[in-house]
Scaffold this active site. Structure first.
Site, PDB file in Angstrom:
ATOM      1  N   ASP A  56       0.862  -1.170   0.000  1.00 49.78           N
ATOM      2  CA  ASP A  56       0.000   0.000   0.000  1.00 49.78           C
ATOM      3  C   ASP A  56       0.913   1.239   0.000  1.00 49.78           C
ATOM      4  O   ASP A  56       1.901   1.282  -0.732  1.00 49.78           O
ATOM      5  CB  ASP A  56      -0.927  -0.075   1.222  1.00 49.78           C
ATOM      6  CG  ASP A  56      -1.981   1.009   1.272  1.00 49.78           C
ATOM      7  OD1 ASP A  56      -2.791   1.086   0.332  1.00 49.78           O
ATOM      8  OD2 ASP A  56      -2.001   1.771   2.260  1.00 49.78           O
ATOM      9  N   TYR A 100      -2.435  10.347   3.379  1.00 50.70           N
ATOM     10  CA  TYR A 100      -3.437  10.958   2.496  1.00 50.70           C
ATOM     11  C   TYR A 100      -3.259  12.446   2.272  1.00 50.70           C
ATOM     12  O   TYR A 100      -3.438  12.938   1.160  1.00 50.70           O
ATOM     13  CB  TYR A 100      -4.840  10.631   3.022  1.00 50.70           C
ATOM     14  CG  TYR A 100      -5.046   9.146   3.099  1.00 50.70           C
ATOM     15  CD1 TYR A 100      -5.173   8.387   1.945  1.00 50.70           C
ATOM     16  CD2 TYR A 100      -5.030   8.478   4.329  1.00 50.70           C
ATOM     17  CE1 TYR A 100      -5.309   7.013   2.009  1.00 50.70           C
ATOM     18  CE2 TYR A 100      -5.170   7.096   4.399  1.00 50.70           C
ATOM     19  CZ  TYR A 100      -5.305   6.370   3.231  1.00 50.70           C
ATOM     20  OH  TYR A 100      -5.428   5.009   3.288  1.00 50.70           O
ATOM     21  N   HIS A 155      -6.465  -6.581  -1.723  1.00 49.46           N
ATOM     22  CA  HIS A 155      -5.564  -5.531  -1.254  1.00 49.46           C
ATOM     23  C   HIS A 155      -4.686  -6.015  -0.095  1.00 49.46           C
ATOM     24  O   HIS A 155      -3.598  -5.486   0.117  1.00 49.46           O
ATOM     25  CB  HIS A 155      -6.406  -4.333  -0.808  1.00 49.46           C
ATOM     26  CG  HIS A 155      -5.625  -3.084  -0.560  1.00 49.46           C
ATOM     27  ND1 HIS A 155      -4.940  -2.413  -1.549  1.00 49.46           N
ATOM     28  CD2 HIS A 155      -5.419  -2.372   0.576  1.00 49.46           C
ATOM     29  CE1 HIS A 155      -4.353  -1.340  -1.035  1.00 49.46           C
ATOM     30  NE2 HIS A 155      -4.625  -1.296   0.249  1.00 49.46           N
TER      31      HIS A 155
END
Length: 312
Positions: free
Chosen positions: A103, A230, A290
């Site tokens: 990730d 983020y 994922h």
């Protein structure tokens, strides 16, 4: 799991990072987690690699899990993670290591190998190809309800998450991210509302696993996690040569929603992938999601070990 040892390592700016470690081999591996993960997401790989003769190390990023929060969580940057990694290698007397990232943990693995190639034997990444600096713009091509866009908005995720305890937040995100579709909310809907309360956990993720994650995030909260990655995606890196020259092994999964991000699949195959990662090897797990390292640990462990065998 009892075989994994835990300690705290002080890094450059006096923060204490929580470090999990197993194995005494000469060749070391450092794992870099994603979100909503923590050192624990690498539990299967750490034990398997230690049994194969490696020294396996996973740490919680600053502001995650048991690691100290930074003085200003909303100012955390990718450069902080890179510096922490360098200080960690120095503190543990590790001159050269393999890096394994998943990730957003793939990005510091790639960048560290560019900035410090003399310290990296090779890089393994799960689901995340190398995205050259300046190319992180896929959110511009997705609807307003795209989860990353929502979590970048100051206060939006805080209000959304604030309705639940940490365990429920992790539960919802694990369920969401295990699906093959990109999480996108409607205009008057929040990301947490994409998961119904009675939705079961993925079959490979136990209530005990969830409790472990929940307790760690209950301790750290989500303030730093929202900032990093983020709200820091646009950080600029002035790299003299943005090419990853160390050996790289990318493990992709057929049911990983992240492969549907605009432009990402092109970076996993063909000439475009090799343009910035000339020594790239790619494999594909059709049923993988994922969280493939938790879903199919034995398969992922063997793939990693096979790659390491070529470069030790």
């Amino acid at each position: 799991m009892d075989r994994i040892q835990h300690k705290f390592v002080k890094v450059g700016d006096a923060l204490n990072l929580h470090v999990a470690e197993i194995g005494t081999g000469q060749d070391a591996v450092v794992f870099l987690h994603g979100f909503p993960e923590i050192w624990y997401s690498w539990r299967h790989q750490m034990i398997a690699l230690a049994d194969a003769g490696f020294r396996a190390i996973a740490f919680d990023y600053r502001g995650y899990g048991l690691s100290d929060p930074p003085p200003q969580p909303d100012k955390t940057t990718w450069s902080d993670i890179l510096n922490d990694l360098l200080h960690l290698l120095q503190a543990l007397a590790l001159p050269k290591v393999f890096l394994v990232g998943k990730d957003f943990g793939a990005r510091p693995a790639y960048l560290f190998s560019i900035l410090h190639p003399e310290r990296v034997l090779g890089v393994v990444t799960l689901g995340a190809p190398y995205v050259p600096p300046g190319s992180y713009g896929y959110h511009k091509f997705l609807p307003e309800g795209f989860y990353i866009s929502r979590w970048q908005e100051p206060g939006r995720a805080e209000a959304d998450f604030g309705r639940f305890d940490a365990k429920t937040i992790v539960r919802n995100i694990y369920i969401l991210f295990s699906r093959s579709e990109i999480p996108i909310a409607n205009e008057n809907q929040e990301i947490m509302d994409l998961v119904e309360p009675d939705t079961p956990l993925p079959s490979w993720f136990t209530e005990e696993d969830l409790a472990t994650y929940g307790a760690l995030y209950e301790k750290s909260g989500f303030q730093t996690a929202l900032q990093m990655p983020y709200r820091s995606i646009g950080e600029v890196f002035n790299l003299p040569d943005p090419v990853v020259k160390v050996p790289v092994f990318l493990i992709t999964s057929g049911k990983d929603y992240a492969l549907k991000f605009p432009g990402i699949e092109d970076l996993t195959k063909g000439e475009k992938a090799k343009e910035h990662v000339p020594n790239l090897e790619v494999t594909f797990i059709p049923e993988g999601t994922h969280f493939v390292q938790e879903q199919f640990p034995a398969q992922v462990n063997q793939l990693i070990l096979d790659f390491f065998a070529k470069h030790t």
